[in-house]
Design an enzyme around this catalytic site. Structure first.
Site, short mmCIF file in Angstrom:
data_model
loop_
_atom_site.label_atom_id
_atom_site.label_comp_id
_atom_site.label_asym_id
_atom_site.label_seq_id
_atom_site.Cartn_x
_atom_site.Cartn_y
_atom_site.Cartn_z
N LYS A 205 -72.80 18.94 -17.38
CA LYS A 205 -73.59 20.16 -16.58
C LYS A 205 -72.25 21.04 -16.31
O LYS A 205 -72.28 22.11 -16.38
CB LYS A 205 -74.04 19.38 -15.15
N GLU A 211 -63.93 12.87 -20.10
CA GLU A 211 -64.28 12.09 -20.90
C GLU A 211 -65.12 12.77 -22.03
O GLU A 211 -65.12 12.66 -23.21
CB GLU A 211 -65.37 10.78 -20.37
N GLY A 266 -76.94 15.96 -11.78
CA GLY A 266 -76.53 15.22 -12.92
C GLY A 266 -77.28 13.96 -12.92
O GLY A 266 -77.90 13.80 -13.90
N ARG A 267 -77.58 13.17 -12.14
CA ARG A 267 -78.33 11.90 -12.02
C ARG A 267 -79.87 12.49 -12.08
O ARG A 267 -80.44 11.23 -12.01
CB ARG A 267 -77.99 10.73 -10.99
N GLU A 352 -74.93 6.43 -6.57
CA GLU A 352 -74.06 7.89 -6.45
C GLU A 352 -74.96 8.52 -5.35
O GLU A 352 -74.02 9.52 -4.82
CB GLU A 352 -74.05 8.61 -7.91
N HIS A 383 -81.98 -16.98 -17.31
CA HIS A 383 -80.99 -18.07 -17.95
C HIS A 383 -79.40 -17.77 -17.74
O HIS A 383 -78.63 -18.20 -18.30
CB HIS A 383 -81.23 -18.03 -19.43
N LYS A 511 -60.30 10.79 -10.14
CA LYS A 511 -60.37 11.88 -11.14
C LYS A 511 -58.99 12.67 -11.16
O LYS A 511 -58.41 13.01 -12.11
CB LYS A 511 -61.48 12.91 -11.32
O1 F6P Z 1 -68.36 11.99 -12.09
C1 F6P Z 1 -69.34 11.75 -11.73
C2 F6P Z 1 -70.36 12.83 -12.24
O2 F6P Z 1 -70.17 14.13 -11.77
C3 F6P Z 1 -71.83 12.46 -12.07
O3 F6P Z 1 -72.52 12.89 -11.11
C4 F6P Z 1 -72.41 13.18 -13.39
O4 F6P Z 1 -73.80 12.76 -13.78
C5 F6P Z 1 -71.34 12.78 -14.32
O5 F6P Z 1 -70.00 13.19 -13.62
C6 F6P Z 1 -71.05 13.77 -15.59
O6 F6P Z 1 -70.89 15.18 -15.21
P1 F6P Z 1 -71.00 16.36 -16.22
O7 F6P Z 1 -72.55 16.20 -16.56
O8 F6P Z 1 -70.69 17.55 -15.56
O9 F6P Z 1 -70.16 16.15 -17.39
#
Ligand code: F6P
Length: 547
Positions: A205, A211, A266-267, A352, A383, A511
């Site tokens: 987003k 990452e 995002g979620r 979240e 199990h 972060k």
């Molecule tokens: O760090 C949490 C978050 O902001 C989530 O809410 C989101 O889904 C994820 O990181 C990834 O964010 P982006 O789509 O901006 O890379």
């Protein structure tokens, strides 16, 4: 009716001691039609909530909570595009992503439905051209491998949905999802790929997530090295983001960029262009079915009276256990291997959204808020951790989910799976009394002294609550309805707890600290900053990595 939230909460708390005297066994014995009275169907889903510790009075008190929080008003605010994400001053319009093409949904005075349709059509065209082999790689071969690079909402939704809908997927496209910044994730994925038949989707987003951007750069480097030229990047990299400038700066062809909007969290974004891997996997028609399942659940949530409203009932029952019984966790237990990743998906959605301790107006919440969400597919869980759900010292409410028909009807497998699904909720509810245990042991000729020793270990108190959610089969429509059901459950709880379910400030501090630590990890010299623990760990890391 208890008209203010304070009075509604108090009335519920006053009622809890009465509930704690009840046993589910007795509730069923007293009401032979409990299933009929406490189950309902909508959008292709059956919810049976009869195996919960509640009476008609409990339900009335819970409904009072919803009314006192003006749940109906908030539902309308969400659907109408009001800025209910108060800390980010944004609308919350994931429901518009699956609205009917004839609907009008205004955000800041602009109808967003045509914008959504334009991006969706572009995504579908792109996906179709990859699926039918029109769009090809730099050696003119069709694509065979799609690699989605994203994390959190830009990973979990598409990854879960692609796996859940495997039988609807294009057999000639292999889907890969890389999320972790641990180099192992991207390395292990790239090992099995050919550059000329691989298509990378960078999904973020913000297009700034550490990452994702790190994995994206590594993938691009690998691709350029293997293909021998940066010129080929344009044909092999696409992006999904709200940040057009950052996508351009990364070097992705604007024609392969698919946007969305700040009013999609995002979620909550699998319905947007973030669902591109899902469109690639299952194709346009199935993706539209996925949206229509969610839309059907939206209609149900928006219009059904609360006492016949699946997401509202799930939310209220969750509140009963979280706030009335002090339960700390809630298990999601899909009896369907294709839903293996559903617990992880719901974990982000719920934790979240409702892992907050401050109200919308900034005061500390009086009530406990979101529980820990966890789970794994049945029957594996049986199990592993079910022992604790059956006999542990903690009450763990759980959702059991299962399809009536399997998409892999081999032998007796599905009958056995469902027999376990039914047996578990029955066992959790009824338990086994000492009398029953002793009768069983006596039938096996156990001596009285051994029986005295063994019996307490084998007694199950029962009275452990569950929801059962059944559907005819797991298809795109059902999956859409299921996800939307959980979205609206989470929304309802957020409203009753008076928290903003749509921000995620809690992830920011870690972060920021990581950004500050990155340069400190350069070179061999020990650092002198931080507390003694963090400093000790950093300096040991530096020493060990060079040894
Ligand atoms: O760090 C949490 C978050 O902001 C989530 O809410 C989101 O889904 C994820 O990181 C990834 O964010 P982006 O789509 O901006 O890379």
């Amino acid at each position: 009716m208890n008209r203010t939230p304070a009075r509604a909460w108090q009335a519920l708390h006053d009622h809890i001691p009465d509930l704690k005297k009840l046993h589910l066994r007795d509730l069923f014995a007293a009401h032979p039609r409990r299933f009929e009275d406490c189950s309902l169907e909508a959008a292709g889903l059956l919810l049976d909530y009869s195996k919960n510790l509640l009476t008609p009075r409990t339900l009335e008190l819970l409904l009072d909570l919803a009314r006192a929080a003006d749940l109906s008003g908030w539902i309308e605010k969400m659907f109408r595009g009001e800025k209910i994400n108060v800390t980010e001053n944004r609308a919350v319009l994931h429901t518009a992503l699956r609205a009917d093409a004839r609907d009008r949904v205004l955000c800041d005075g602009r109808d967003v439905v045509p914008d959504i349709a334009a991006v969706r059509n572009a995504c579908c065209r792109f996906a179709e051209s990859v699926r039918n082999g029109e769009r090809r790689g730099y050696t003119d071969k069709p694509f065979t491998d799609i690699v989605n690079i994203g994390i959190g909402g830009s990973d979990l939704g598409p990854a879960m949905a692609c796996e859940a809908l495997t039988p609807f997927g294009a057999p000639h496209l292999r889907m890969h999802f890389v999320s972790n910044v641990d180099g192992t994730h991207i390395s292990e994925t790239l090992k099995n790929l050919q550059p000329d038949t691989s298509l990378f989707i960078i999904a973020s987003k913000t297009f700034t997530t550490l990452e994702t951007m790190t994995n994206a750069r590594t993938a691009r480097q690998w691709f350029i090295q293997k293909s021998g030229s940066p010129e080929h990047v344009a044909a092999h990299f696409a992006a999904v983001s709200t940040n057009r400038e950052a996508v351009r700066a990364f070097g992705i062809d604007p024609a392969s960029m698919f946007g969305f909007w700040d009013w999609v969290g995002g979620r909550y974004s699998v319905w947007s262009a973030i669902g591109l891997p899902v469109m690639l996997a299952i194709g346009e028609r199935n993706f539209r079915d996925f949206l229509s399942g969610a839309h059907a659940m939206d209609g149900h949530f928006r219009s059904a009276p609360f006492e016949r409203n699946i997401p509202v009932l799930l939310a209220l029952i969750g509140i009963l256990y979280r706030n009335g019984f002090g339960c700390q966790t809630h298990a999601i237990l899909p009896y369907d291997q294709y839903l293996r990743r559903l617990p992880a998906y719901i974990q982000q959605l719920d934790m979240e959204s409702n892992g907050k301790h401050v109200t919308r107006s900034g005061t500390r919440c009086e009530a406990a808020t979101g529980p820990v969400i966890w789970g794994a597919p049945g029957t594996d869980g049986q199990h592993a951790f079910f022992q604790l759900i059956h006999q542990g010292s903690t009450l763990i409410p759980a959702d059991f989910l299962a399809p009536a028909a399997s998409l892999n009807p081999v032998g007796l497998h599905h009958t056995l799976l469902l027999a376990n699904f039914f047996a578990q909720t029955e066992a959790l509810m009824n338990g086994r009394t000492e009398e029953e245990v002793r009768a069983g042991l006596a039938a096996g000729n156990m001596s009285p002294s051994d029986m005295d020793f063994q019996a307490p270990h084998r007694v199950f108190d029962g009275n452990r609550p569950t929801n059962s959610i059944m559907f005819k089969q797991l298809d795109p429509r059902t999956l859409g309805a299921l996800i939307a059901m959980y979205e609206h459950k989470v929304f309802t709880q957020g409203i009753i707890w008076d928290i903003c379910s749509f921000d995620q400030w809690g992830v920011e501090l870690g972060k920021q600290l990581a950004q500050a630590i990155i340069p400190e990890l350069d070179g061999p010299d020990p650092v002198a900053t931080h507390d003694s623990s963090t400093r000790g760990l950093i300096n040991t890391f530096k020493r060990w990595r060079s040894e």
